[in-house]
Structure formats: C-alpha cells, structure tokens
Write an enzyme that holds these catalytic residues in place. Structure first.
Site, PDB file in Angstrom:
ATOM      1  CG  PHE A  41      11.006  48.430 -37.904  1.00 25.35           C
ATOM      2  CD1 PHE A  41      12.387  48.318 -37.983  1.00 25.35           C
ATOM      3  CD2 PHE A  41      10.349  47.687 -36.926  1.00 25.35           C
ATOM      4  CE1 PHE A  41      13.092  47.498 -37.110  1.00 25.35           C
ATOM      5  CE2 PHE A  41      11.049  46.865 -36.056  1.00 25.35           C
ATOM      6  CZ  PHE A  41      12.426  46.773 -36.152  1.00 25.35           C
ATOM      7  CB  CYS A  95      10.947  37.943 -40.056  1.00 28.43           C
ATOM      8  SG  CYS A  95      11.244  37.767 -41.805  1.00 28.43           S
ATOM      9  CD  GLU A  97       9.864  38.511 -33.642  1.00 27.14           C
ATOM     10  OE1 GLU A  97       8.761  39.057 -33.476  1.00 27.14           O
ATOM     11  OE2 GLU A  97      10.330  38.242 -34.769  1.00 27.14           O
TER      12      GLU A  97
HETATM   13  P1  NAD Z   1       4.451  45.743 -36.144  1.00 23.02           P
HETATM   14  O1  NAD Z   1       3.522  44.601 -36.079  1.00 23.02           O
HETATM   15  O2  NAD Z   1       4.586  46.621 -34.950  1.00 23.02           O
HETATM   16  O3  NAD Z   1       4.013  46.734 -37.344  1.00 23.02           O
HETATM   17  C1  NAD Z   1       3.753  46.246 -38.633  1.00 23.02           C
HETATM   18  C2  NAD Z   1       2.751  47.166 -39.316  1.00 23.02           C
HETATM   19  O4  NAD Z   1       1.529  47.130 -38.580  1.00 23.02           O
HETATM   20  C3  NAD Z   1       3.194  48.624 -39.382  1.00 23.02           C
HETATM   21  O5  NAD Z   1       2.860  49.143 -40.640  1.00 23.02           O
HETATM   22  C4  NAD Z   1       2.412  49.290 -38.266  1.00 23.02           C
HETATM   23  O6  NAD Z   1       2.100  50.635 -38.549  1.00 23.02           O
HETATM   24  C5  NAD Z   1       1.145  48.462 -38.190  1.00 23.02           C
HETATM   25  N1  NAD Z   1       0.621  48.397 -36.816  1.00 23.02           N
HETATM   26  C6  NAD Z   1       1.345  48.426 -35.659  1.00 23.02           C
HETATM   27  N2  NAD Z   1       0.522  48.343 -34.604  1.00 23.02           N
HETATM   28  C7  NAD Z   1      -0.744  48.269 -35.080  1.00 23.02           C
HETATM   29  C8  NAD Z   1      -2.030  48.153 -34.461  1.00 23.02           C
HETATM   30  N3  NAD Z   1      -2.170  48.110 -33.152  1.00 23.02           N
HETATM   31  N4  NAD Z   1      -3.105  48.079 -35.263  1.00 23.02           N
HETATM   32  C9  NAD Z   1      -2.977  48.118 -36.602  1.00 23.02           C
HETATM   33  N5  NAD Z   1      -1.782  48.223 -37.231  1.00 23.02           N
HETATM   34  C10 NAD Z   1      -0.674  48.291 -36.490  1.00 23.02           C
HETATM   35  O7  NAD Z   1       5.872  45.188 -36.621  1.00 23.02           O
HETATM   36  P2  NAD Z   1       7.254  45.952 -36.726  1.00 23.02           P
HETATM   37  O8  NAD Z   1       7.763  46.227 -35.357  1.00 23.02           O
HETATM   38  O9  NAD Z   1       7.156  47.071 -37.689  1.00 23.02           O
HETATM   39  O10 NAD Z   1       8.154  44.818 -37.418  1.00 23.02           O
HETATM   40  C11 NAD Z   1       8.790  43.795 -36.701  1.00 23.02           C
HETATM   41  C12 NAD Z   1       7.969  42.531 -36.689  1.00 23.02           C
HETATM   42  O11 NAD Z   1       7.699  42.109 -38.022  1.00 23.02           O
HETATM   43  C13 NAD Z   1       8.696  41.364 -36.050  1.00 23.02           C
HETATM   44  O12 NAD Z   1       7.773  40.656 -35.258  1.00 23.02           O
HETATM   45  C14 NAD Z   1       9.148  40.523 -37.223  1.00 23.02           C
HETATM   46  O13 NAD Z   1       9.341  39.150 -36.966  1.00 23.02           O
HETATM   47  C15 NAD Z   1       8.017  40.732 -38.157  1.00 23.02           C
HETATM   48  N6  NAD Z   1       8.394  40.424 -39.536  1.00 23.02           N
HETATM   49  C16 NAD Z   1       7.940  39.259 -40.065  1.00 23.02           C
HETATM   50  C17 NAD Z   1       8.303  38.896 -41.347  1.00 23.02           C
HETATM   51  C18 NAD Z   1       7.825  37.608 -41.946  1.00 23.02           C
HETATM   52  O14 NAD Z   1       8.045  37.426 -43.123  1.00 23.02           O
HETATM   53  N7  NAD Z   1       7.185  36.732 -41.198  1.00 23.02           N
HETATM   54  C19 NAD Z   1       9.119  39.757 -42.104  1.00 23.02           C
HETATM   55  C20 NAD Z   1       9.544  40.958 -41.535  1.00 23.02           C
HETATM   56  C21 NAD Z   1       9.168  41.279 -40.239  1.00 23.02           C
END
Ligand code: NAD
Length: 497
Positions: A149, A281, A382
């Site tokens: 998101f 992130c 985090e």
């Molecule tokens: P999230 O892991 O909850 O969701 C990411 C994606 O995975 C979404 O599209 C979501 O629909 C899907 N998803 C969620 N739960 C799932 C499940 N149980 N099974 C399958 N798919 C699932 O992450 P978020 O809350 O949207 O984003 C924040 C996180 O992303 C933070 O941990 C942040 O550090 C990380 N992030 C990392 C980077 C990087 O480059 N390393 C960049 C941006 C964000």
C-alpha cells in the site's frame, strides 16, 4: 459509492465475484470506494490474454517498444496532478511527497526508454577456429507483480515498465488499500499505444495472490510487501518453478557519529523518520547515537518532533499526513504503548493528537523514544509509523555490530565528517542500500533497488540493470558455417585448439 474494478485486455473488467474491499480516505476516515476482490478465475482469464499478447509484443523490435514507453512517459507527466491526488486520497501522504514518489516511478519509465541499448548482447568472434559465439537476453513470457500500500504508483512502476520494455506481458495485483492509481496507470499505457493484453490489473487479496503463485503460465513473480508475506511468496513461487524476487520489511538504522554536522543529521532524520508518516520501507526508524552525541541529538530532535505539522495530505501546510487505515493506526499506537511498557523513555508522545474537522481521520503525531535497548520488541520489529527509537552505543564498532546483527538489511545511513569512517561503514555493513550523509539512500532508476537479509528473498534487486536481468533469460549461441572441409564425428569433449 465508487466501484474500482479490474483492467483486462485493454478494458475495465468487472470480474466474476461480488466480493469487495473498502477503500478509505485516511484524512477524513470516510470510506470513498469499494474495490473488487478478484477470483482465481479472474486471474486465469487475464493470464490467457497476457499469454496471447506476448506472441506479438515480444516480437516487436525493442525500439518500437521504447517509442510507446516514451509516449507513456509524456502522458504520465501530463496527468501527474490527477495521479498524485489519487495517491493522496487513498494513501494519505502529503501532496508533494506523493508527487515525488510518482516522479521516482517515472524515472524507471525514463530508464526503460533506453531498452534497445540494454538488450544488446555480447559477441565473440572466433571462440574456436571459425566458430563465433554470442549471448542474448530474451523475455520470459507472462510476469506478475504484487505490490504494497505504501507506494501505490512507484512500486508497481519499479516492475511493469521494465518487464514490458524487455518484451514480457504483465499482471499487476496492487494493494487493495489504495488500488485506483494502478488502473489509471494501465489506462494511460493503453493511450500511449500499448497493445491490449500487455498490461493487466487484477485487484484482490490472498485469493488472487495464490492464483498467481499456482498459475502455470506465469513465469516470474515480483513482490514487495512485509517479510512474512515475502517469504511465503518466495517459497511458493519457487515451488511452482517460477523466477521470484520478493522484497520484504525493514528496520533502518541511522548512525549519528559525534563528529557529524548535527543540524544536518537531525534534519535528515526528521524527513527520513517522519516523512510519509514513517510508512516507507526506507524510513529511518532507529537513530544510533554514538559516544557523547545522545543528549544533544535527543534534545534537538524532540523540539522538531513536537513542532511537526500533522494534517491532511492536500493541505499545503501539512508535513505529515495520516496513516493508511484505522487498523494500522491502532497497530502503531499499540507499539508506542508497548515501548513504554518495555521501559524505553517516550520523549515525545503523539498518540492523542486531535485535528479539528478531521476527528475521524487516521492521525497520530510524531513519537520519539530514547534509551531503546536491542532486546525490546519496538527495536526488533518493524512498526511502519512515525516512531523513531534512539539507541545509545559507546562507539562505531558497537553501532555496526548492532546493524549487522539485525534480521533486516534494507537501508542504512551514517552521518560523519570522517571519510575513513564513512568508507569503512559502506564496506563492512550488511545492508543493501547505504547512505553517507544521505538520510534515505534510495538508488535512482538506472541503479537497482533491494535489501539484504530478511528484507529480500531472491537474487535480483529491482529496476536498473538487475531489473533487465530478472525479466529476461540468457541464451548463448555457438555457430560455425563449414565450407569445404567436413569434420568427422567427435567423441571427446570439444576443446579449443
Ligand atoms: P503486505 O505484505 O501486507 O501486503 C503486500 C501485498 O501482499 C498486498 O498486495 C497484499 O494484498 C498481499 N497480501 C497481504 N497478505 C497476504 C497473504 N496472507 N497472502 C497473500 N498475499 C497477501 O504489505 P503492506 O502492508 O501492503 O506494505 C507494507 C510493508 O511493505 C512493510 O513491511 C514495508 O517495509 C514493505 N515494503 C517493502 C519495500 C522494499 O522495497 N523492501 C518497499 C515498500 C514496502
């Protein structure tokens, strides 16, 4: 109520399911849209179109693909205000920050315009007598991206422009929390001349993600999100014989050396810890105060954190917007409560902030902890909110040990005026992206983005040269055109003489 659907084969597509998710405006706390949550059938249907489109798209000369991408760049620029407002209204970050993130995505599109140069292979004349050899990179087929998101435009744009420039077709599964701008980005690509079926967007949650992981026609999966889901994607995509890059969470440390320019370090930390309400992130969530700098650092930081202007993203005076959802707000507040229980000193407490006229918005003020210890959960986990923890250490070695022992290794930075210290830090630190007197060392589009340790599962980073490698496979051809002399059968391993 606005209904956000899918984008398949060049058209808005309603999908087969009635399941929907709620999309809020975090500034007001009001639900403004519903997003369709796709099914396995919806995903498989999109993949069929993408597979068909691959035949023609992959055969187009790279320069023809580049021209469409160039036109796309112009259209994104022309529509940047509209896309930026979409980001603000569903994510909550302040307008200028949202615009900056779109620009960082646009830079990947600009980089992708140079794809003919990047797809040039290697050639060696006469690897053996009258034998030539060359290597070339070819597209994979249908690729998929699953995005978080916190950067609803930039992170998808790390993926699909590179994949498509390389000749692949793409299925994007954006975050269900802020899905609108992915659809707009897909529509604009079509307007730029992208053939139908090359870029498709299927909205949804775990059901679509699992359908991606098991679909036999998807060759590669790019993921960005939290570490537990990144690991799940990595394991299951690999089990289904796909190429995978899965970027996870982070806990980024900023080392503040006693010799640094303190004003510069404090200003850097303010932007890096509280910009985008800490939902980055690459946010700096730990300040490592080395030697005797701790008191001065905390005193200077606390004044600025107290003065942070929190408000809706479209208000020009706001420096920090709300968090993305009520659930996330409660989670971040819970971490602040936990830090107090664990014994850290809460120097600035932003938990009870109230904004007149925006009482239902998902706001929290900046929070600052001092004397955080490495065994506390607020240090290890985090938080992904505007919470900065100061950890005090005696020297540089203790600071680097702390960072190297942390499970995450996304980004880090150091503030110092000593070149030798800066250089040693860059050399020894076990982290993928390092800043020296730079608070958020996000690599530009023509380098590549990625962390180490549990911040990235897989081998290749995103965009830049690593993006080209991820979205292509290598083929090496060895050729001879015999004339006159015919060779006899050879039963031993050929070697060059
Ligand atoms: P999230 O892991 O909850 O969701 C990411 C994606 O995975 C979404 O599209 C979501 O629909 C899907 N998803 C969620 N739960 C799932 C499940 N149980 N099974 C399958 N798919 C699932 O992450 P978020 O809350 O949207 O984003 C924040 C996180 O992303 C933070 O941990 C942040 O550090 C990380 N992030 C990392 C980077 C990087 O480059 N390393 C960049 C941006 C964000």
């Amino acid at each position: 109520m606005k209904l956000i659907q899918h984008f398949v084969n060049g058209n808005i597509f309603p999908g087969k399911s009635d399941r929907t998710g709620k999309v809020f405006n975090p500034a007001t706390g009001i639900q403004e849209a519903e997003v369709k949550l796709g099914t396995k059938e919806d995903l498989n249907n999109a993949v069929k179109f993408a597979k068909e489109a691959f035949k023609e798209w992959s055969a187009k000369p790279p320069i023809v693909r580049a021209r469409i991408i160039f036109k796309y760049k112009e259209l994104i620029e022309k529509n940047s205000d509209e896309i930026t407002k979409m980001i603000v209204s569903e994510h909550g970050k302040v307008y200028e920050d949202a615009k900056g993130s779109l620009t960082r995505g646009l830079e990947v599109v600009e980089f992708a315009c140079g794809i003919p140069q990047m797809l040039k292979g290697e050639f060696t004349e006469n690897v053996g007598t009258n034998i030539d050899s060359w290597s070339m990179r070819q597209p994979l087929g249908v690729c998929a991206g699953i995005t978080p998101f916190n950067f609803p435009a930039m992170v998808p744009m790390w993926m699909f422009p590179m994949a498509i420039a390389c000749g692949n077709t793409f299925i994007l599964k954006p975050s269900e929390k802020d899905p609108s701008c992915s659809l707009r980005l897909a529509e604009l690509f079509k307007e730029a001349g992208l053939p139908d079926g090359v870029l498709n967007v299927i909205n949804g949650d775990k059901e679509v993600v699992d359908a991606i992981l098991t679909n036999k026609d998807i060759q590669a999966v790019s993921f960005v999100g939290s570490t537990p889901i990144a690991k799940y994607i990595y394991e299951n995509a690999a089990k289904n014989e796909k190429r995978v890059q899965a970027l996870g969470g982070a806990k980024n440390h900023c080392v503040v050396m006693p010799d640094c320019d303190l004003d510069q370090a404090v200003n850097g930390l303010m932007g890096a810890a509280y910009g985008s309400a800490g939902e980055r992130c690459m946010a700096q969530s730990v300040a490592v105060a080395v030697g005797n700098i701790g008191d001065k650092l905390v005193s200077s930081l606390s004044k600025k954190v107290e003065a942070l202007k929190v408000g809706p993203g479209l208000d020009k005076n706001s420096e920090m917007g709300p968090l993305v959802t009520k659930e996330h707000l409660e989670r971040v507040r819970g971490y602040v409560d936990l830090g107090v229980k664990e014994g850290a000193k809460l120097v600035v407490d932003g938990r009870d902030i109230k904004l007149q006229g925006y009482e239902k918005g998902f706001y929290i003020g900046g929070c600052l902890f001092d004397h955080v210890k490495k065994d506390m959960r607020i240090y290890k986990e985090e938080i992904f909110g505007p919470v900065l923890s100061v950890v005090r250490v005696k020297d540089f070695d203790e600071a680097t040990k702390l960072i190297n022992e942390h499970e995450y290794g996304n980004g880090t930075s150091i503030y110092t005026r000593d070149g030798d210290v800066g250089r040693t830090f860059a050399n020894k630190i076990k982290v993928g992206m390092v800043g020296i007197n730079i608070p958020i060392p996000v690599p530009v589009a023509f380098h590549s983005f990625g962390g180490w340790k549990r911040s990235l599962f897989g081998d290749q980073h995103m965009h830049g040269p690593e993006g080209v490698r991820f979205y292509t496979k290598l083929k090496t051809v060895t050729s001879r055109w015999p004339s006159g002399v015919r060779s006899n059968p050879e039963f031993v391993m050929p070697t060059m003489k």
